[in-house]
Design a protein around this motif. Structure first.
Motif, short mmCIF file in Angstrom:
data_model
loop_
_atom_site.label_atom_id
_atom_site.label_comp_id
_atom_site.label_asym_id
_atom_site.label_seq_id
_atom_site.Cartn_x
_atom_site.Cartn_y
_atom_site.Cartn_z
N GLY A 323 0.85 -1.09 -0.10
CA GLY A 323 -0.06 -0.05 0.02
C GLY A 323 0.79 1.20 -0.23
O GLY A 323 0.24 2.27 0.26
N GLY A 381 -1.28 -1.24 9.41
CA GLY A 381 -1.90 -2.06 8.42
C GLY A 381 -1.85 -1.72 6.74
O GLY A 381 -2.78 -2.24 5.85
N ASN A 383 -1.72 0.85 3.44
CA ASN A 383 -2.82 1.51 2.90
C ASN A 383 -3.70 0.58 2.13
O ASN A 383 -3.27 0.10 1.24
CB ASN A 383 -2.04 2.67 1.97
CG ASN A 383 -1.31 3.65 2.73
OD1 ASN A 383 -1.65 4.10 3.99
ND2 ASN A 383 -0.32 4.22 2.15
N PRO A 384 -4.99 0.64 2.71
CA PRO A 384 -6.06 -0.24 1.80
C PRO A 384 -5.92 0.08 0.41
O PRO A 384 -6.15 1.17 -0.14
CB PRO A 384 -7.23 0.12 2.55
CG PRO A 384 -7.00 0.79 3.93
CD PRO A 384 -5.39 1.38 3.64
N ASN A 385 -6.02 -1.26 -0.41
CA ASN A 385 -6.16 -1.06 -1.78
C ASN A 385 -6.47 -2.53 -2.43
O ASN A 385 -6.64 -3.41 -1.67
CB ASN A 385 -5.03 -0.60 -2.44
CG ASN A 385 -3.79 -1.70 -2.38
OD1 ASN A 385 -3.66 -2.45 -3.34
ND2 ASN A 385 -2.89 -1.37 -1.42
N LYS A 386 -7.11 -2.51 -3.60
CA LYS A 386 -7.55 -3.76 -4.02
C LYS A 386 -6.75 -4.94 -4.20
O LYS A 386 -7.20 -6.24 -4.28
CB LYS A 386 -8.04 -3.57 -5.67
CG LYS A 386 -6.81 -3.42 -6.57
CD LYS A 386 -7.53 -3.18 -7.97
CE LYS A 386 -6.36 -3.19 -9.01
NZ LYS A 386 -6.58 -2.98 -10.34
N LEU A 388 -3.78 -5.32 -1.55
CA LEU A 388 -3.06 -5.35 -0.62
C LEU A 388 -2.52 -6.49 0.05
O LEU A 388 -3.63 -7.50 -0.07
CB LEU A 388 -3.76 -4.62 0.73
CG LEU A 388 -2.89 -4.30 1.97
CD1 LEU A 388 -1.84 -3.38 1.74
CD2 LEU A 388 -3.92 -3.85 3.22
N ASP A 390 -1.97 -10.02 1.93
CA ASP A 390 -2.87 -10.55 2.98
C ASP A 390 -1.87 -10.52 4.42
O ASP A 390 -2.32 -10.87 5.49
CB ASP A 390 -3.50 -11.88 2.87
CG ASP A 390 -2.67 -12.79 2.39
OD1 ASP A 390 -1.26 -12.70 2.46
OD2 ASP A 390 -3.08 -13.91 1.84
N LYS A 394 -3.31 -4.89 10.82
CA LYS A 394 -2.94 -3.73 11.90
C LYS A 394 -2.29 -4.75 13.07
O LYS A 394 -2.70 -5.79 13.47
CB LYS A 394 -4.35 -3.16 12.12
CG LYS A 394 -4.70 -2.31 11.31
CD LYS A 394 -6.06 -1.40 11.94
CE LYS A 394 -6.68 -0.64 10.81
NZ LYS A 394 -7.79 0.20 11.41
#
Length: 426
Positions: A323, A381, A383-386, A388, A390, A394
């Motif tokens: 991310g 955790g 930066n959220p994205n399609k 990211l 696994d 966090k």
């Protein structure tokens, strides 16, 4: 993740570097190479000795100095590299030396090329400009800076411990270290040259003509052999044992019953010498309490840094989306640009964390200035994205835990080999 540690091989701790002292008794370089073939390969501990210190002397290298040095058979003998404590566990993963055998003469030629700005279009940028020993074999700028002050869009990756790596660059687009080594020469933003012009420049320098002929044969000065020389030099740049390595090695001895250990040390001089080396290293580079706590966190299932930073060089050599920089207007898509595989969208290569404290800033875009910022990124955790990874979750670390992780990464710092920065052919 459970980790298994082995007591380092005796070679990795005790063998001398066996680097040659020039001898001028031979009549010709051809005689020296023939004698080297007769002598056969030699084992050399990387990271020690004079291997990267250049041809002895001061000032610019003269053709006579070069010829005299090349008359020593030892500099032409094929090297079987021995890795230092820590890296030694990865000896089976060594890359590229079957295709490009190592010799001291080839390493020295590569060293000169690495520090020579004449490989660039305007003689201002060398490989060391972005990957300098004094800056952790990287650079303190966020992005690499090339000819005419042009700035790239990625942080300069480190150029050490490459002997354990094949695919190169943040996106793995170079299949070999040789391919990577000459890529920047023709990059308009980096060295701004082309391969033919680079070779033509080197042809005008007598010292290089002598060395390429000696190392590669009569038609040796071409871009492929420039690549081989540079790659061979880079493979010789390795990190020495860190506080962590000495601590882990000593832990193996501490598992042995002390009476049995005493008998073992009395009965076997070689093991006794190995033990003494590790003991002295542990005393000289002790692990702090904070670093020990950080080590437990690093390898714990909860924090699990070892999901990616694993193995002797503490990297899985794979690509992950963390991310980082993904919220930019036009994000760098990393490995995806090379493979066009959706799983590689926004993914970048895992760097080693050995000597990581010496090479800020961090991440492929140099966006994180300190190791604490890196820890904070993982703690939230990513930066959220399609796409990211696994593996990024966090962590909810306490402030002291963050400091402990940083302390452990600092304890992964080992010595670099001594290297001559100058001494180039006229």
């Amino acid at each position: 993740m459970k980790k298994t540690f082995l007591i380092p091989t005796l070679y990795g701790l005790l063998i001398s570097s066996m680097v040659a002292t020039p001898s001028f008794g031979q009549e010709t370089i051809r005689d020296a190479k023939k004698k080297a073939e007769e002598l056969g390969p030699k084992e050399v501990l990387l990271g020690e000795g004079d291997l990267l210190k250049g041809i002895p002397g001061e000032g610019d290298l003269t053709p006579k100095e070069i010829r005299d040095w090349l008359k020593n058979p030892e500099v032409h003998r094929v090297i079987r590299p021995i890795l230092p404590l820590g890296l030694a566990a990865g000896a089976s993963q060594i890359k590229g030396i079957d295709e490009t055998p190592m010799t001291q003469a080839k390493i020295e030629l590569g060293r000169q090329l690495y520090f020579d700005p004449r490989l660039s279009s305007d003689s201002t940028i060398s490989c060391a400009s972005c990957h300098h020993p004094d800056q952790g074999y990287s650079h303190t700028t966020r992005f690499g800076v090339g000819v005419q002050g042009q700035e790239g869009n990625r942080n300069s990756p480190i150029s050490y411990n490459r002997i354990l790596s094949d695919l190169q660059f943040w996106d793995g687009r170079a299949l070999t270290l040789e391919e990577q080594a000459v890529g920047p020469i023709a990059n308009p933003v980096e060295m701004g040259n082309n391969h033919d012009a680079c070779v033509a420049t080197l042809q005008e320098i007598p010292g290089y003509k002598i060395q390429f002929a000696a190392v590669f044969g009569k038609d040796g000065l071409n871009i492929d052999n420039v690549a081989k020389a540079l790659a061979t030099f880079e493979r010789a740049i390795v990190t020495g044992p860190s506080a962590y390595d000495f601590s882990e090695a000593m832990a193996q001895y501490q598992k042995i019953d002390q009476d049995d250990l005493k008998d073992l040390l009395e009965d076997d001089e070689t093991i006794a010498a190995q033990y003494e080396t590790i003991k002295k290293g542990t005393e000289a580079l002790p692990m702090s309490e904070s670093a020990l706590r950080g080590q437990k966190l690093f390898f714990s299932e909860r924090v699990n840094c070892a999901a990616c930073h694993v193995g002797a060089n503490l990297t899985d050599e794979k690509y992950h989306n963390l991310g980082v920089g993904i919220d930019a207007e036009e994000p760098d898509l990393g490995r995806y640009v090379v493979t066009k595989d959706e799983k590689d969208w926004g993914a970048f290569k895992t760097p080693t964390v050995r000597n990581v404290a010496l090479s800020p800033p961090y991440m492929h875009d140099g966006s994180q200035k300190t190791l604490m910022e890196v820890v904070e990124h993982y703690n939230k955790g990513g930066n959220p994205n399609k796409n990211l990874s696994d593996k990024i979750v966090k962590l909810n670390l306490k402030d002291q835990e963050k400091k402990d992780l940083v302390a452990f990464m600092e304890a992964l710092t080992g010595s670099f080999p001594k290297v001559e920065h100058g001494r180039l052919p006229k």
